[in-house]
Design a protein around this motif. Structure first.
Motif, mmCIF file in Angstrom:
data_model
loop_
_atom_site.group_PDB
_atom_site.id
_atom_site.type_symbol
_atom_site.label_atom_id
_atom_site.label_comp_id
_atom_site.label_asym_id
_atom_site.label_seq_id
_atom_site.Cartn_x
_atom_site.Cartn_y
_atom_site.Cartn_z
ATOM 1 N N SER A 46 0.835 -1.201 0.000
ATOM 2 C CA SER A 46 0.000 0.000 0.000
ATOM 3 C C SER A 46 0.873 1.255 0.000
ATOM 4 O O SER A 46 2.032 1.231 0.432
ATOM 5 N N VAL A 47 0.295 2.338 -0.466
ATOM 6 C CA VAL A 47 1.019 3.610 -0.532
ATOM 7 C C VAL A 47 1.470 4.037 0.862
ATOM 8 O O VAL A 47 2.632 4.403 1.064
ATOM 9 N N SER A 48 0.577 3.967 1.831
ATOM 10 C CA SER A 48 0.964 4.409 3.181
ATOM 11 C C SER A 48 2.027 3.503 3.789
ATOM 12 O O SER A 48 2.942 3.976 4.461
ATOM 13 N N GLN A 49 1.932 2.206 3.541
ATOM 14 C CA GLN A 49 2.942 1.269 4.062
ATOM 15 C C GLN A 49 4.314 1.595 3.480
ATOM 16 O O GLN A 49 5.312 1.656 4.201
ATOM 17 N N VAL A 50 4.373 1.822 2.168
ATOM 18 C CA VAL A 50 5.640 2.166 1.513
ATOM 19 C C VAL A 50 6.158 3.500 2.033
ATOM 20 O O VAL A 50 7.327 3.631 2.380
ATOM 21 N N CYS A 51 5.280 4.470 2.084
ATOM 22 C CA CYS A 51 5.662 5.816 2.540
ATOM 23 C C CYS A 51 6.356 5.767 3.902
ATOM 24 O O CYS A 51 7.476 6.248 4.046
ATOM 25 N N PHE A 52 5.696 5.199 4.879
ATOM 26 C CA PHE A 52 6.230 5.231 6.243
ATOM 27 C C PHE A 52 7.402 4.274 6.438
ATOM 28 O O PHE A 52 8.321 4.569 7.195
ATOM 29 N N HIS A 61 3.962 14.718 1.553
ATOM 30 C CA HIS A 61 5.329 14.978 1.092
ATOM 31 C C HIS A 61 5.798 13.830 0.189
ATOM 32 O O HIS A 61 6.370 14.051 -0.875
ATOM 33 N N PHE A 62 5.532 12.600 0.604
ATOM 34 C CA PHE A 62 5.862 11.433 -0.204
ATOM 35 C C PHE A 62 5.149 11.502 -1.556
ATOM 36 O O PHE A 62 5.760 11.262 -2.605
ATOM 37 N N ASN A 63 3.869 11.840 -1.542
ATOM 38 C CA ASN A 63 3.107 11.959 -2.780
ATOM 39 C C ASN A 63 3.730 12.987 -3.728
ATOM 40 O O ASN A 63 3.847 12.745 -4.930
ATOM 41 N N ARG A 64 4.123 14.134 -3.194
ATOM 42 C CA ARG A 64 4.746 15.186 -4.029
ATOM 43 C C ARG A 64 6.062 14.708 -4.628
ATOM 44 O O ARG A 64 6.335 14.919 -5.808
ATOM 45 N N ARG A 65 6.894 14.072 -3.823
ATOM 46 C CA ARG A 65 8.182 13.559 -4.310
ATOM 47 C C ARG A 65 7.973 12.500 -5.392
ATOM 48 O O ARG A 65 8.650 12.497 -6.406
ATOM 49 N N PHE A 66 7.043 11.592 -5.144
ATOM 50 C CA PHE A 66 6.771 10.520 -6.099
ATOM 51 C C PHE A 66 6.252 11.107 -7.408
ATOM 52 O O PHE A 66 6.705 10.743 -8.488
ATOM 53 N N GLN A 67 5.317 12.015 -7.307
ATOM 54 C CA GLN A 67 4.727 12.608 -8.502
ATOM 55 C C GLN A 67 5.759 13.417 -9.285
ATOM 56 O O GLN A 67 5.751 13.417 -10.518
ATOM 57 N N GLN A 69 8.837 12.679 -9.670
ATOM 58 C CA GLN A 69 9.708 11.744 -10.377
ATOM 59 C C GLN A 69 8.966 10.927 -11.436
ATOM 60 O O GLN A 69 9.515 10.635 -12.489
ATOM 61 N N PHE A 70 7.718 10.550 -11.170
ATOM 62 C CA PHE A 70 6.990 9.653 -12.072
ATOM 63 C C PHE A 70 5.817 10.310 -12.799
ATOM 64 O O PHE A 70 5.114 9.645 -13.551
ATOM 65 N N ASN A 71 5.600 11.587 -12.554
ATOM 66 C CA ASN A 71 4.515 12.337 -13.201
ATOM 67 C C ASN A 71 3.131 11.740 -12.953
ATOM 68 O O ASN A 71 2.246 11.855 -13.799
ATOM 69 N N MET A 72 2.963 11.087 -11.843
ATOM 70 C CA MET A 72 1.657 10.583 -11.415
ATOM 71 C C MET A 72 1.746 10.284 -9.925
ATOM 72 O O MET A 72 2.823 9.984 -9.410
ATOM 73 N N PRO A 73 0.610 10.367 -9.232
ATOM 74 C CA PRO A 73 0.642 10.044 -7.800
ATOM 75 C C PRO A 73 0.892 8.560 -7.584
ATOM 76 O O PRO A 73 0.597 7.736 -8.460
ATOM 77 N N PRO A 74 1.427 8.197 -6.433
ATOM 78 C CA PRO A 74 1.736 6.792 -6.178
ATOM 79 C C PRO A 74 0.511 5.891 -6.232
ATOM 80 O O PRO A 74 0.611 4.735 -6.647
ATOM 81 N N SER A 75 -0.648 6.393 -5.856
ATOM 82 C CA SER A 75 -1.859 5.551 -5.896
ATOM 83 C C SER A 75 -2.193 5.157 -7.328
ATOM 84 O O SER A 75 -2.540 4.002 -7.591
#
Length: 84
Positions: A46-52, A61-67, A69-75
């Motif tokens: 899950s996104v939250s599991q990976v994040c933490f 903050h994780f969502n912003r960093r991921f987006q 780099q990958f131009n899309m949200p982690p979900s």
């Protein structure tokens, strides 16, 4: 720590690192961390599991960093890339 291993001053190490890899050590660490997150999302975590588990204290903050780099949200990345 890396500058001591390389037997360089901090400023010289950062200058050489940036010259060779075109980024700072911190930027490379963050890039690798997000790539690790992508692999784990592909594996179905899950996104939250990976994040933490990667040490981010804040999901947004994780969502912003991921987006960034990958131009899309982690979900969305997770839904598109789940391995079967």
């Amino acid at each position: 720590v890396l500058c001591k291993i390389a037997c360089m001053s901090r400023s010289r190490f950062y200058q050489s690192f940036k010259q060779k890899l075109d980024c700072t050590p911190l930027a490379l660490q963050q890039q690798l961390r997000i790539e690790n997150a992508a692999e784990r999302l592909k594996a179905g975590e899950s996104v939250s599991q990976v994040c933490f588990s990667l040490g981010y204290a804040n999901l947004s903050h994780f969502n912003r960093r991921f987006q960034a780099q990958f131009n899309m949200p982690p979900s969305l990345y997770s839904r598109k890339n789940i391995s079967h």
